[in-house]
Design an enzyme around this catalytic site. Sequence first.
Site, mmCIF file in Angstrom:
data_model
loop_
_atom_site.group_PDB
_atom_site.id
_atom_site.type_symbol
_atom_site.label_atom_id
_atom_site.label_comp_id
_atom_site.label_asym_id
_atom_site.label_seq_id
_atom_site.Cartn_x
_atom_site.Cartn_y
_atom_site.Cartn_z
ATOM 1 N N ARG A 160 0.857 -1.197 0.000
ATOM 2 C CA ARG A 160 0.000 0.000 0.000
ATOM 3 C C ARG A 160 0.882 1.233 0.000
ATOM 4 O O ARG A 160 2.098 1.140 0.148
ATOM 5 C CB ARG A 160 -1.009 -0.005 1.168
ATOM 6 N N ALA A 183 0.832 5.081 -2.298
ATOM 7 C CA ALA A 183 0.682 5.336 -3.737
ATOM 8 C C ALA A 183 1.876 4.869 -4.590
ATOM 9 O O ALA A 183 1.687 4.101 -5.543
ATOM 10 C CB ALA A 183 0.380 6.821 -3.952
ATOM 11 N N GLN A 227 -2.264 2.710 9.888
ATOM 12 C CA GLN A 227 -0.964 2.782 9.204
ATOM 13 C C GLN A 227 0.034 3.631 9.999
ATOM 14 O O GLN A 227 1.244 3.397 9.938
ATOM 15 C CB GLN A 227 -1.129 3.388 7.797
ATOM 16 N N ASP A 239 -2.012 10.677 -2.470
ATOM 17 C CA ASP A 239 -2.408 9.597 -3.380
ATOM 18 C C ASP A 239 -2.727 10.102 -4.771
ATOM 19 O O ASP A 239 -2.592 9.372 -5.757
ATOM 20 C CB ASP A 239 -3.599 8.831 -2.806
HETATM 21 O O1 MRU Z 1 -4.649 3.193 2.102
HETATM 22 P P1 MRU Z 1 -3.170 3.405 2.014
HETATM 23 O O2 MRU Z 1 -2.420 2.880 3.198
HETATM 24 O O3 MRU Z 1 -2.602 2.910 0.711
HETATM 25 O O4 MRU Z 1 -2.993 4.982 2.033
HETATM 26 C C1 MRU Z 1 -1.710 5.522 1.933
HETATM 27 C C2 MRU Z 1 -1.666 6.988 2.057
HETATM 28 O O5 MRU Z 1 -2.660 7.659 2.169
HETATM 29 C C3 MRU Z 1 -0.310 7.627 1.911
HETATM 30 O O6 MRU Z 1 -0.238 8.793 2.668
HETATM 31 C C4 MRU Z 1 -0.065 7.983 0.439
HETATM 32 O O7 MRU Z 1 -0.288 6.879 -0.390
HETATM 33 C C5 MRU Z 1 1.301 8.505 0.217
HETATM 34 S S1 MRU Z 1 2.513 7.253 0.245
HETATM 35 C C6 MRU Z 1 4.033 7.910 -0.076
#
Ligand code: MRU
Length: 354
Positions: A49, A51, A199, A240
Amino acid sequence: MPLATIEWVGGLDGHARLIDQTLLPTELKYIDCEDVPTMWNSIKRLAVRGAPAIGIAAALGTVLGIRGSEASDFNEFEEELRHVANYLGSSRPTAVNLFWALDRMHAVARHNANLPIDRIKEVLLEEAKAIIEMDKTVCRQIGRHGAELIADGTTILTHCNAGGLATADYGTALAVMFAAHEQGKRISVYADETRPLLQGARLTAWELMHAGIDVTLICDNMAGLVMKQGKIDCVIVGADRIAANGDTANKIGTYSVAVLAKQHGVSFYVAAPASTFDLSLPSGHFIPIEEREGNEITCGFGKRTAPEGVKTYCPAFDVTPAEYITGIITERGIIERPDADKVRKTLGAQSQPG
Ligand code: MRU
C-alpha cells in the site's frame, strides 16, 4: 540500509516479492507473487500500500500477467496487456500512481511493438525495474528538498504512512524526516495512529523508531490538542493523487489535520513525486475516492467494537483543498502555496505517463 518494500527476484521466470504490511509491526513476512491474482489481492487488502508502492506493484503485476503470453503478433499481445491492466486497475481507484505505472508499461510496449514478443516481455521487466530505481532516486530528492524546510529542533506531525513502506524504500513525507535526521538535525515526530487501519501506529511509528527518530504516537483525535498546546511546528503528509490545481487526496483524516493546522497557524506540507499528480483533473472534486468495507470500522483486526448490523460509511481518502497547503515538496522542488499555474510550471507535460 532501508528494507525493500517490493522488488523483483530473478529473471523473467522469477517473481515479485513484497512485505506483507498487514502483519506489521509484529511480524516481518514476505509474500512471493507468482501471478496477477496474488498481486491484485495484495494491493486490494493493503499487503502492499501507499501510492508509489502500488504503482510499482502494478508494473510488476503487468510482467506477471504477460510473461506467459503466447500471442503471435503485437495486436494480440497488446489485447492481453490491456486485459491485465484493466484487472490490476480495478484493485484500488484513488492512488494515481497505479494508473501512471500501467500507462507507462503500455506505452513502453507500444514503443517496442516492432520487437519479437519475447523481447517485449524482457523490455517490460526492465521497465518495471527502472520504475523501482526511479522511485528510489525521486524519494531521496524529495527528502533533500524537504529537509531544507526543517530546522534543528523541529517537531513534525504526520498522518498515515508515507514512508519507505509506501514506496520502494525511502518514502516521501518520511523521506524529509529521514534526510533531516541524516543531516544531524534533531527532530521529533507526532504520528497520528490513522483509523481505521492504523498505518500511523503500525507502520510510521515502526519505521521512525527503526531509524532512531524520536516519535510519539497519538490518536487521530488528539491532533487538535497538540497543535493548540504549541507542540507542532509543521505537518508533513504524503499524497495519493494531486489535481492540476494542487488539491490533494490522501488518507482519510488528512483534511481534518489541514483544517486544524490552518486554525493554529501551523505549516502544512504535502510530499509527493511527479507521478502522483493527475493534471487531467482540474480540481480535487474529480478525484475518485475509494470506499472500503464497513467491517474495517466495526471489526478492526478481528475484534468487534460496534454493534452487529450498525450502518457504516468508510471512505479511505479525503481531499485537502490547495488553499490549506503551504507547499508541495516534489523531486523538482517545492511548489509553494500551490495553484494551477505553479503546478503547471513545475510539472509541465513531463508528469504524464509514458
Ligand atoms: O490506504 P493506504 O495505506 O494505501 O494509504 C496511503 C496513504 O494515504 C499515503 O499517505 C499515500 O499513499 C502517500 S505514500 C508515499
